[in-house]
Enzyme design. Structure first.
Site, PDB file in Angstrom:
ATOM      1  N   ASP A  25       0.789  -1.253   0.000  1.00  9.22           N
ATOM      2  CA  ASP A  25       0.000   0.000   0.000  1.00  9.22           C
ATOM      3  C   ASP A  25       0.817   1.297   0.000  1.00  9.22           C
ATOM      4  O   ASP A  25       0.443   2.271   0.682  1.00  9.22           O
ATOM      5  CB  ASP A  25      -0.966   0.011   1.197  1.00  9.22           C
ATOM      6  CG  ASP A  25      -1.974  -1.113   1.156  1.00  9.22           C
ATOM      7  OD1 ASP A  25      -1.890  -1.969   0.254  1.00  9.22           O
ATOM      8  OD2 ASP A  25      -2.849  -1.159   2.039  1.00  9.22           O
ATOM      9  N   LYS A 130      -6.647  -4.896  -3.378  1.00 10.28           N
ATOM     10  CA  LYS A 130      -7.355  -5.496  -2.236  1.00 10.28           C
ATOM     11  C   LYS A 130      -8.375  -4.509  -1.674  1.00 10.28           C
ATOM     12  O   LYS A 130      -8.109  -3.315  -1.578  1.00 10.28           O
ATOM     13  CB  LYS A 130      -6.347  -5.912  -1.159  1.00 10.28           C
ATOM     14  CG  LYS A 130      -5.544  -4.771  -0.557  1.00 10.28           C
ATOM     15  CD  LYS A 130      -4.424  -5.320   0.319  1.00 10.28           C
ATOM     16  CE  LYS A 130      -3.600  -4.245   0.988  1.00 10.28           C
ATOM     17  NZ  LYS A 130      -4.270  -3.534   2.067  1.00 10.28           N
ATOM     18  N   THR A 159       0.290   0.910   6.568  1.00  9.97           N
ATOM     19  CA  THR A 159       0.930   1.358   7.788  1.00  9.97           C
ATOM     20  C   THR A 159       1.297   0.130   8.618  1.00  9.97           C
ATOM     21  O   THR A 159       0.672  -0.915   8.483  1.00  9.97           O
ATOM     22  CB  THR A 159       0.004   2.282   8.630  1.00  9.97           C
ATOM     23  OG1 THR A 159      -1.162   1.533   9.015  1.00  9.97           O
ATOM     24  CG2 THR A 159      -0.428   3.510   7.850  1.00  9.97           C
ATOM     25  N   CYS A 163      -2.261  -2.248   7.688  1.00 11.14           N
ATOM     26  CA  CYS A 163      -2.218  -3.193   6.556  1.00 11.14           C
ATOM     27  C   CYS A 163      -1.008  -4.114   6.580  1.00 11.14           C
ATOM     28  O   CYS A 163      -1.104  -5.266   6.136  1.00 11.14           O
ATOM     29  CB  CYS A 163      -2.328  -2.432   5.245  1.00 11.14           C
ATOM     30  SG  CYS A 163      -3.991  -1.755   5.051  1.00 11.14           S
TER      31      CYS A 163
END
Ligand code: C5J
Length: 223
Positions: A25, A130, A159, A163
């Site tokens: 992410d 996701k 983070t 995640c």
């Protein structure tokens, strides 16, 4: 070939051919101003510290021929996969799916949803889109890993306590061995960053191992 990283709580052993690097992410929506992270009330500049070390790890892993996986949290344009509870949570002025300066917040195909400039995937690398925090939930990540006989995952990203940790927990339950590179993760909350890392390696690596990026990169000189 088995390599060994000097890690906490003890050495992490891995076969590079059975190991994937995951970048979780590293998206504008979390790291740059005007994205989801900022709408949640966070100081997004805190996440930038993970970018440069992750860039170095990514380069080293590419040179060593690792399987590389990038994840992105976000939703379909028509929002059919966004749980109403997630959209309403936080009572935000600009919600997931609303228009912001980087396009619709946390929506696939929008500028904010894309990776930061420094960590763009290269051709042939896998991108996992996701809808949730964990990278296995409602994705084909497990299939992608098993098809390539991957047993170990090196984790970076943001983070730390959301995640990255959710992904480590999911991976651990599925039998993967995880090594989290501490300086390649970051949180909006320094105390969560510290405790999030401690929780992973406690109790004899209950969820996984922790090392810093230099230790990991130095082991790759043997590949
Ligand atoms: C959050 C993430 N914090 N990538 N997502 O909502 O950690």
């Amino acid at each position: 070939m088995t390599l060994e990283v000097d890690a906490d709580p003890y050495e992490f052993e891995f076969d590079p051919e059975k190991t994937a690097l995951m970048v979780v992410d590293m998206q504008r929506d979390f790291i740059e101003e005007g994205g989801f992270g900022e709408y949640l009330g966070n100081d997004v500049s805190r996440l930038r510290k993970a970018v440069e070390p992750t860039q170095k790890v990514l380069e080293a892993a590419r040179d060593a021929g690792f399987k590389i996986i990038h994840t992105r949290e976000g939703h379909r344009q028509e929002m059919a996969d966004a749980p109403p509870s997630k959209v309403e949570r936080g009572d935000l002025d600009v919600k997931i799916g609303d228009e912001g300066p980087m396009g619709k917040v946390l929506v696939r195909g929008e500028r904010g949803h894309d990776f930061v400039e420094e960590l763009q995937p290269e051709e042939g690398e896998t991108i996992i889109d996701k809808p949730g925090k964990g990278s296995f939930y409602s994705t084909d990540l497990d299939l992608v890993l098993r098809n390539d006989d991957i047993e170990n995952i090196i984790l970076t990203g943001v983070t730390t306590e959301v995640c990255v940790q959710s992904t480590v927990r999911e991976a651990n339950d599925r039998g993967y061995e995880c090594l989290v590179l501490e300086d390649c993760t970051a949180s909006y909350f320094p105390e969560f960053d510290e405790v999030g890392i401690k929780m992973i390696k406690a109790q004899g690596a209950i969820f996984g191992w922790v090392a810093d990026s230099d230790e990991f990169i130095s082991t790759l000189s043997d590949v």
